[in-house]
Design a protein around this motif. Sequence first.
Motif, PDB file in Angstrom:
ATOM      1  N   THR A  78      -8.894  10.945   6.054  1.00  0.00           N
ATOM      2  CA  THR A  78      -8.000  11.875   5.131  1.00  0.00           C
ATOM      3  C   THR A  78      -7.833  12.443   6.851  1.00  0.00           C
ATOM      4  O   THR A  78      -8.759  13.216   7.658  1.00  0.00           O
ATOM      5  N   GLU A 128       1.805   1.941  -3.527  1.00  0.00           N
ATOM      6  CA  GLU A 128       1.273   2.048  -4.597  1.00  0.00           C
ATOM      7  C   GLU A 128       0.641   4.008  -3.665  1.00  0.00           C
ATOM      8  O   GLU A 128      -0.137   4.008  -4.773  1.00  0.00           O
ATOM      9  N   LEU A 138      -0.588   4.627  -1.327  1.00  0.00           N
ATOM     10  CA  LEU A 138      -0.984   5.378   0.012  1.00  0.00           C
ATOM     11  C   LEU A 138      -0.392   6.359   1.266  1.00  0.00           C
ATOM     12  O   LEU A 138       0.973   6.242   1.090  1.00  0.00           O
ATOM     13  N   ASP A 139      -1.202   6.666   2.405  1.00  0.00           N
ATOM     14  CA  ASP A 139      -0.537   7.576   3.301  1.00  0.00           C
ATOM     15  C   ASP A 139       0.858   6.885   4.008  1.00  0.00           C
ATOM     16  O   ASP A 139       0.238   6.193   4.567  1.00  0.00           O
ATOM     17  N   LYS A 183      -8.733   4.321   2.383  1.00  0.00           N
ATOM     18  CA  LYS A 183      -8.906   5.077   1.451  1.00  0.00           C
ATOM     19  C   LYS A 183      -9.789   5.877   1.803  1.00  0.00           C
ATOM     20  O   LYS A 183      -9.976   7.227   1.236  1.00  0.00           O
ATOM     21  N   LEU A 212      -0.065   4.192   7.770  1.00  0.00           N
ATOM     22  CA  LEU A 212      -0.080   3.425   7.267  1.00  0.00           C
ATOM     23  C   LEU A 212       0.858   2.945   8.612  1.00  0.00           C
ATOM     24  O   LEU A 212       0.743   1.951   9.189  1.00  0.00           O
ATOM     25  N   LEU A 257       0.976  -1.313   0.146  1.00  0.00           N
ATOM     26  CA  LEU A 257      -0.547  -0.229   0.124  1.00  0.00           C
ATOM     27  C   LEU A 257       0.958   1.391   0.108  1.00  0.00           C
ATOM     28  O   LEU A 257       0.729   1.939  -0.425  1.00  0.00           O
TER      29      LEU A 257
END
Length: 251
Positions: free
Chosen positions: A209, A124, A126-127, A206, A131, A121
């Motif tokens: 935020t 890919e 993502l933050d 996902k 994570l 991830l």
Amino acid sequence: MQTKKSRGLILYNRPFREDDKLVKIFTESSGKHMFFVRKAGKSRLSSVIQPLTVADFILKINESGLSYIEDYQEVTIFKEINADIYKLAYASYIVALADAAISDGFYDAHLFSFLVKTLELMDEGLDYEILTNIFEVQILERFGVWLNFHECALCHRVGLAFDFSYRYTGLLCPKHYDKDERRSHLDPNIFYLLDRFQSLHFDDLKTITIKADMKKKLRLFIDDIYDNYVGLRLKSKKFIDDLDKWGQIMK
């Protein structure tokens, strides 16, 4: 010595005499083991024994000494992580954290899958900070630390403006704030997020935020938890702590 086929993640390698190397691999089927690679610089294994590489290996596992890599296939390299100093720093940290969380040879397929999925991830896009927070929170139990971020430690009520108490090793609701005058006095949203992190499925990530100021608050509190309950000091974590000072220059 047993021959096994297993998916594995390279945790690190280090020189061992002349051109030989010792390679630490976290295997899905047999836990972590140290592998000996002779003349690693000229070996056909040289590309696959780099840190943060995943492959399907054929291995000779020695439970009491060095093991050996027979062959490999289906290699995965995290290109985006390796191309970004920030992602690489955080990825290296969670790998070191996983290494510290369990003993060598201890079977933990769930941790293996969790670690690899987290790296995927990150790769890919993502933050990586969030994570990392999720990874840190969810593996606390492997260090013998059980913290409940869902309810008051005294009355078990939920959904309130909680604060953390080291005295009670858990949350206090407003009704019980007076039970610990030295409670943490932190933003209640920290504990709302940590409660979610403890049981969060990656598909839900996902939709999350989190603002920069809340990320800093989470980072500081999780650091306190690891300082007070785990007592772990990893070089890879210090590297992350120093990133804000000079990371932009390197980036």
